[in-house]
Scaffold this active site. Structure first.
Site, PDB file in Angstrom:
ATOM      1  N   SER B  50     -40.868 101.100  69.131  1.00  0.00           N
ATOM      2  CA  SER B  50     -40.757 102.344  69.884  1.00  0.00           C
ATOM      3  C   SER B  50     -39.358 102.377  70.472  1.00  0.00           C
ATOM      4  CB  SER B  50     -41.818 102.395  70.977  1.00  0.00           C
ATOM      5  OG  SER B  50     -41.786 103.666  71.596  1.00  0.00           O
ATOM      6  N   GLU B  51     -38.644 103.493  70.306  1.00  0.00           N
ATOM      7  CA  GLU B  51     -37.206 103.482  70.596  1.00  0.00           C
ATOM      8  C   GLU B  51     -36.878 103.322  72.075  1.00  0.00           C
ATOM      9  OE1 GLU B  51     -38.861 105.829  68.883  1.00  0.00           O
ATOM     10  OE2 GLU B  51     -37.894 107.796  69.028  1.00  0.00           O
ATOM     11  N   ASN B  52     -37.862 103.490  72.962  1.00  0.00           N
ATOM     12  CA  ASN B  52     -37.566 103.217  74.369  1.00  0.00           C
ATOM     13  C   ASN B  52     -37.496 101.718  74.661  1.00  0.00           C
ATOM     14  OD1 ASN B  52     -40.404 103.384  73.884  1.00  0.00           O
ATOM     15  ND2 ASN B  52     -40.766 103.346  76.083  1.00  0.00           N
ATOM     16  N   SER B  92     -32.567  98.226  71.324  1.00  0.00           N
ATOM     17  CA  SER B  92     -33.557  99.041  70.633  1.00  0.00           C
ATOM     18  C   SER B  92     -32.896  99.905  69.557  1.00  0.00           C
ATOM     19  CB  SER B  92     -34.305  99.925  71.632  1.00  0.00           C
ATOM     20  OG  SER B  92     -35.352 100.591  70.988  1.00  0.00           O
TER      21      SER B  92
END
Lengths: 223, 213
Positions: B50-52, B92
């Protein structure tokens, strides 16, 4: 003795004036320094430039700051919220400027400022509307877009733990933009959930070295 | 025109999930792509990003066990599976932009026969554009699969010769999963690989805006 703890939000934000460029950490509500953003509202500022991933969102203090007319320009990747916001209305009326940046490019521009890289090339956004007007180069057979480092006068970051040297840890997905913003701003103000005595944080687990942090506010802490 | 009916949304997610091999690192976009995780069994070890700032996203939390510090890019509460790691934005997006991600599954407004796709802006005035990590995923993932309805509201084809909406990335989509079909994108354009049960090649071609090889 180095002691970066300050006793109040007001003391933490002292020196932030009209026209300042501010980085604000957080992704969604997680890792967003809410008490510091709320403190900005009380200062009645104008013409701020705000760099924050979800500026324009419908949570935390930022919408109030936007509504107040304190912000002249927003640099972010995702300004959209569920339902209409004050940001949408100001944008439509031309009263706030928006620079939309892909999230990874935003992160890398911030990181670049912190590490002394003035600009870099990235394939992200090549051939899209977000590359219009930007220099491009074909590198290793692939078109890449020149992007400039993004610095700020102040960064407001949210930590989990802090000590008086400003060493910080983060929790869960709350790390997000906070460490790179702390390094990219000329003056970094952190708020943390827990104050720790110097030496209590395991040096192996410090995520932002205190050198990148100038002030720390911990609510309800006497340390 | 008679309306043709293909896979349901859960079936679309299930169909795509069946093609994700063990060991891949996969980012699922907001919306329909997020459903894909529900159809990858935990014993098939796929690492969801998840990019966060998460590698190893687990199932949604049980009621009462939510941790407000754990969210995904869609800002939904998540759990971490054993083996997970947490990171900031620099790391990330190193995962994405450094070409370490095997697959991004993204939603789409349009996908073109040359692999271009559009999923971030309709270009209409009065709508604040919101790109998030879509362009990074589109340019950085080793493979991009788009999961979307075959036809937009009003019967407009979403598989097209060239995108008319603002592009997210050029030439990066290699496969499209819709409610009607599975389609590869090759050097010679769209190639129909599979139709939903009960549908023929002609049915799918009739609602596509470019030839299906």
């Amino acid at each position: 003795m180095i002691d970066k703890f300050v006793p109040s939000v007001e003391a933490a934000l002292d020196g932030i004036g009209n026209g300042a460029t501010l980085m604000i950490g957080g992704f969604g509500t997680v890792g967003q320094p809410d008490c510091l953003v709320d403190g900005l509202i009380a200062r009645g500022l104008r013409d701020l430039v705000v760099i924050a991933n979800n500026a324009g969102g419908d949570f935390g203090g930022l919408p109030k700051l936007i509504e107040q007319g304190a912000i002249a320009k927003v640099i972010c990747s995702y300004p959209r919220a569920t339902g209409k916001t004050a940001f949408d209305a100001l944008l439509a009326a031309g009263k706030i400027e928006l620079e939309i940046v892909p999230q990874g490019t935003l992160a890398e521009r911030i990181r670049a400022a912190g590490v002394g890289v003035p600009a870099f090339y990235t394939p992200t956004a090549a051939g899209t509307a977000l590359a219009e007007g930007k220099e491009t180069r074909v590198i290793n057979g692939r078109e890449a877009v020149l992007e400039y480092a993004l610095a700020a006068d102040f960064a407001l970051v949210q930590a989990w733990e802090a000590d008086r040297w400003g060493n910080l840890t983060y929790r869960g997905t709350g790390r997000n933009f906070n460490p790179i913003m702390a390094a990219a701003a000329r003056f970094t103000i952190a708020t943390a959930h827990h104050a720790r005595p110097l030496g209590a944080l395991d040096p192996e687990h410090v995520m932002t070295p205190g050198l990148f942090v100038q002030r720390v506010f911990v609510a309800g802490s006497a340390l | 025109m008679t309306e043709i009916k293909g896979w349901s949304r859960p079936d679309m997610a299930r169909r795509l999930a069946a093609d994700i091999p063990e060991g891949w690192a996969v980012n699922l976009g907001i919306g329909l792509p997020t459903l894909v995780a529900n159809y990858v069994p935990l014993d098939r070890e796929v690492i969801f990003h998840s990019e966060n700032g998460v590698l190893g996203v687990g199932p949604a939390p049980e009621p009462g066990a939510e941790d407000p510090w754990m969210i995904n890019a869609g800002k939904q509460l998540i759990t971490l599976r054993p083996g997970a790691s947490l990171m900031g934005q620099a790391d990330s997006f190193a995962v994405i932009r450094g070409r370490h991600l095997d697959l991004a599954v993204l939603g789409g407004y349009q996908v073109a026969a040359n692999g271009d796709f559009a999923n971030w802006s309709t270009g209409r005035a009065g709508e604040a554009p919101a790109v998030g990590g879509a362009m990074d995923l589109g340019a950085g993932a080793k493979q991009v699969w788009v999961l979307m309805e075959h036809v937009a509201k009003g019967g407009v084809a979403k598989l097209v010769e060239r995108c008319s909406y603002p592009l997210t990335a050029r030439g990066s989509v290699t496969r499209v999963y819709t409610d009607l079909a599975v389609i590869d994108i090759t050097a010679s354009g769209f190639v129909l690989r599979e139709c939903a049960p009960g549908l023929s090649r002609a049915d799918v071609q009739a609602v596509s805006g470019a030839p299906l090889g």
